[in-house]
Design a protein around this motif. Structure first.
Motif, PDB file in Angstrom:
ATOM      1  N   CYS A 129      47.079  60.827 -25.900  1.00 22.67           N
ATOM      2  CA  CYS A 129      48.222  61.277 -26.548  1.00 22.67           C
ATOM      3  C   CYS A 129      49.528  60.559 -25.853  1.00 22.67           C
ATOM      4  O   CYS A 129      49.352  60.195 -24.460  1.00 22.67           O
ATOM      5  CB  CYS A 129      48.404  62.673 -25.901  1.00 22.67           C
ATOM      6  SG  CYS A 129      50.079  63.661 -26.146  1.00 22.67           S
ATOM      7  N   CYS A 132      51.643  63.026 -23.149  1.00 15.62           N
ATOM      8  CA  CYS A 132      51.312  63.525 -22.224  1.00 15.62           C
ATOM      9  C   CYS A 132      50.380  62.431 -21.432  1.00 15.62           C
ATOM     10  O   CYS A 132      49.762  62.712 -20.070  1.00 15.62           O
ATOM     11  CB  CYS A 132      50.738  64.861 -22.133  1.00 15.62           C
ATOM     12  SG  CYS A 132      49.041  64.934 -22.960  1.00 15.62           S
ATOM     13  N   PHE A 136      41.992  62.078 -25.061  1.00 21.49           N
ATOM     14  CA  PHE A 136      41.048  63.164 -25.777  1.00 21.49           C
ATOM     15  C   PHE A 136      40.057  62.679 -26.593  1.00 21.49           C
ATOM     16  O   PHE A 136      40.240  61.409 -27.286  1.00 21.49           O
ATOM     17  CB  PHE A 136      42.206  64.163 -26.545  1.00 21.49           C
ATOM     18  CG  PHE A 136      43.204  64.696 -25.662  1.00 21.49           C
ATOM     19  CD1 PHE A 136      42.937  66.033 -25.165  1.00 21.49           C
ATOM     20  CD2 PHE A 136      44.323  64.073 -25.361  1.00 21.49           C
ATOM     21  CE1 PHE A 136      43.807  66.628 -24.407  1.00 21.49           C
ATOM     22  CE2 PHE A 136      45.439  64.833 -24.681  1.00 21.49           C
ATOM     23  CZ  PHE A 136      45.072  66.341 -24.261  1.00 21.49           C
ATOM     24  N   CYS A 164      48.153  65.107 -28.764  1.00 26.21           N
ATOM     25  CA  CYS A 164      47.381  66.251 -28.607  1.00 26.21           C
ATOM     26  C   CYS A 164      47.866  67.504 -29.356  1.00 26.21           C
ATOM     27  O   CYS A 164      49.136  67.451 -29.488  1.00 26.21           O
ATOM     28  CB  CYS A 164      46.942  66.480 -27.145  1.00 26.21           C
ATOM     29  SG  CYS A 164      48.329  67.202 -26.298  1.00 26.21           S
ATOM     30  N   CYS A 167      51.034  69.030 -27.118  1.00 21.47           N
ATOM     31  CA  CYS A 167      52.195  68.453 -27.317  1.00 21.47           C
ATOM     32  C   CYS A 167      52.807  68.419 -28.543  1.00 21.47           C
ATOM     33  O   CYS A 167      53.989  68.523 -28.749  1.00 21.47           O
ATOM     34  CB  CYS A 167      52.121  66.882 -26.727  1.00 21.47           C
ATOM     35  SG  CYS A 167      51.513  66.518 -24.998  1.00 21.47           S
TER      36      CYS A 167
HETATM   37 ZN   LIG Z   1      49.580  65.413 -25.003  1.00 14.24          ZN
END
Ligand SMILES: [Zn+2]
Length: 215
Positions: A129, A132, A136, A164, A167
């Protein structure tokens, strides 16, 4: 227990690597079936091993699977430059499995040969991501338009990043500045340089790739 291996032929009369070492079904007893399953499993994973593809000029251009690499070799499109230690067996031969192949005819690779797709954006961003900076699985990532579409943001390599869901939701229809978030990296097109970094990552276990990737 002589598992009855033979070379299978496809509809057009060519034998295919898929068929290499195929065991005739029902030709042996229960013990044979068990070893057949074991063999198939091992062969199937071997067939999925990554193979580095070089242009005729030895420039690395792609990564493919053993299965596909062997098809290219059988068609006379490519030749093996480095071999695995492993082999697959058919009735008459033990076939060496390639680790690096080279195309026999030079193929022009356009500067931006990678299609803009969700898969390639996630590859470029290494499933991270970009807000952040956590990794993932692909299923838990979406694509974020850095400049939102509602504000004229376009679907380009430079405006799409892996993101993600959390976010993505909190950013909403805002620019990163407005949302008070920062991009981990400036998004760039998927270049040959990026591809080469990925090739190194994929091939990090295979010593035979090193001399072609300069690391
Ligand atoms: Zn994120």
């Amino acid at each position: 227990m002589g598992a009855n291996r033979h070379m299978s032929v496809d509809s057009r009369g060519r034998y295919t690597p898929e068929a290499l070492g195929e065991v005739t079904p029902g030709s042996d007893g229960p013990a044979g079936s068990r070893s057949h399953n074991l063999l198939s499993t091992r062969r199937a994973s071997l067939m999925q091993e990554p193979v580095l593809v070089l242009n005729a000029t030895y420039e690395p251009i792609n990564v493919t699977a053993v299965r596909r690499a062997m098809v290219l070799m059988l068609k006379g499109v490519a030749q093996a430059e480095e071999m695995h230690n492993a082999e697959v067996h058919s009735a008459a031969h033990a076939h060496k499995v390639p680790s690096v192949i080279r195309l026999l005819a030079y193929r022009h690779i356009p500067q931006q040969s990678r299609a803009l797709s969700r898969k390639n954006i996630l590859l470029r961003d290494r499933n991270t991501c970009q807000f952040c900076v956590r990794v993932f699985p692909s299923s838990e990532l979406t694509l974020d338009h850095v400049l939102p579409r509602s504000r004229g943001g376009r679907s380009t390599w430079e405006n799409l990043v892996a993101c993600c869901y959390r976010c993505n939701n909190s950013k909403g229809d805002r620019t990163p500045e407005e949302a008070g978030v920062k991009l981990a990296r400036k998004p760039r097109p998927f270049t040959l340089h990026t591809s080469r970094q990925l090739m190194r990552l994929i091939g990090h276990r295979d010593e035979r790739w090193r001399k072609y990737l300069f690391y």
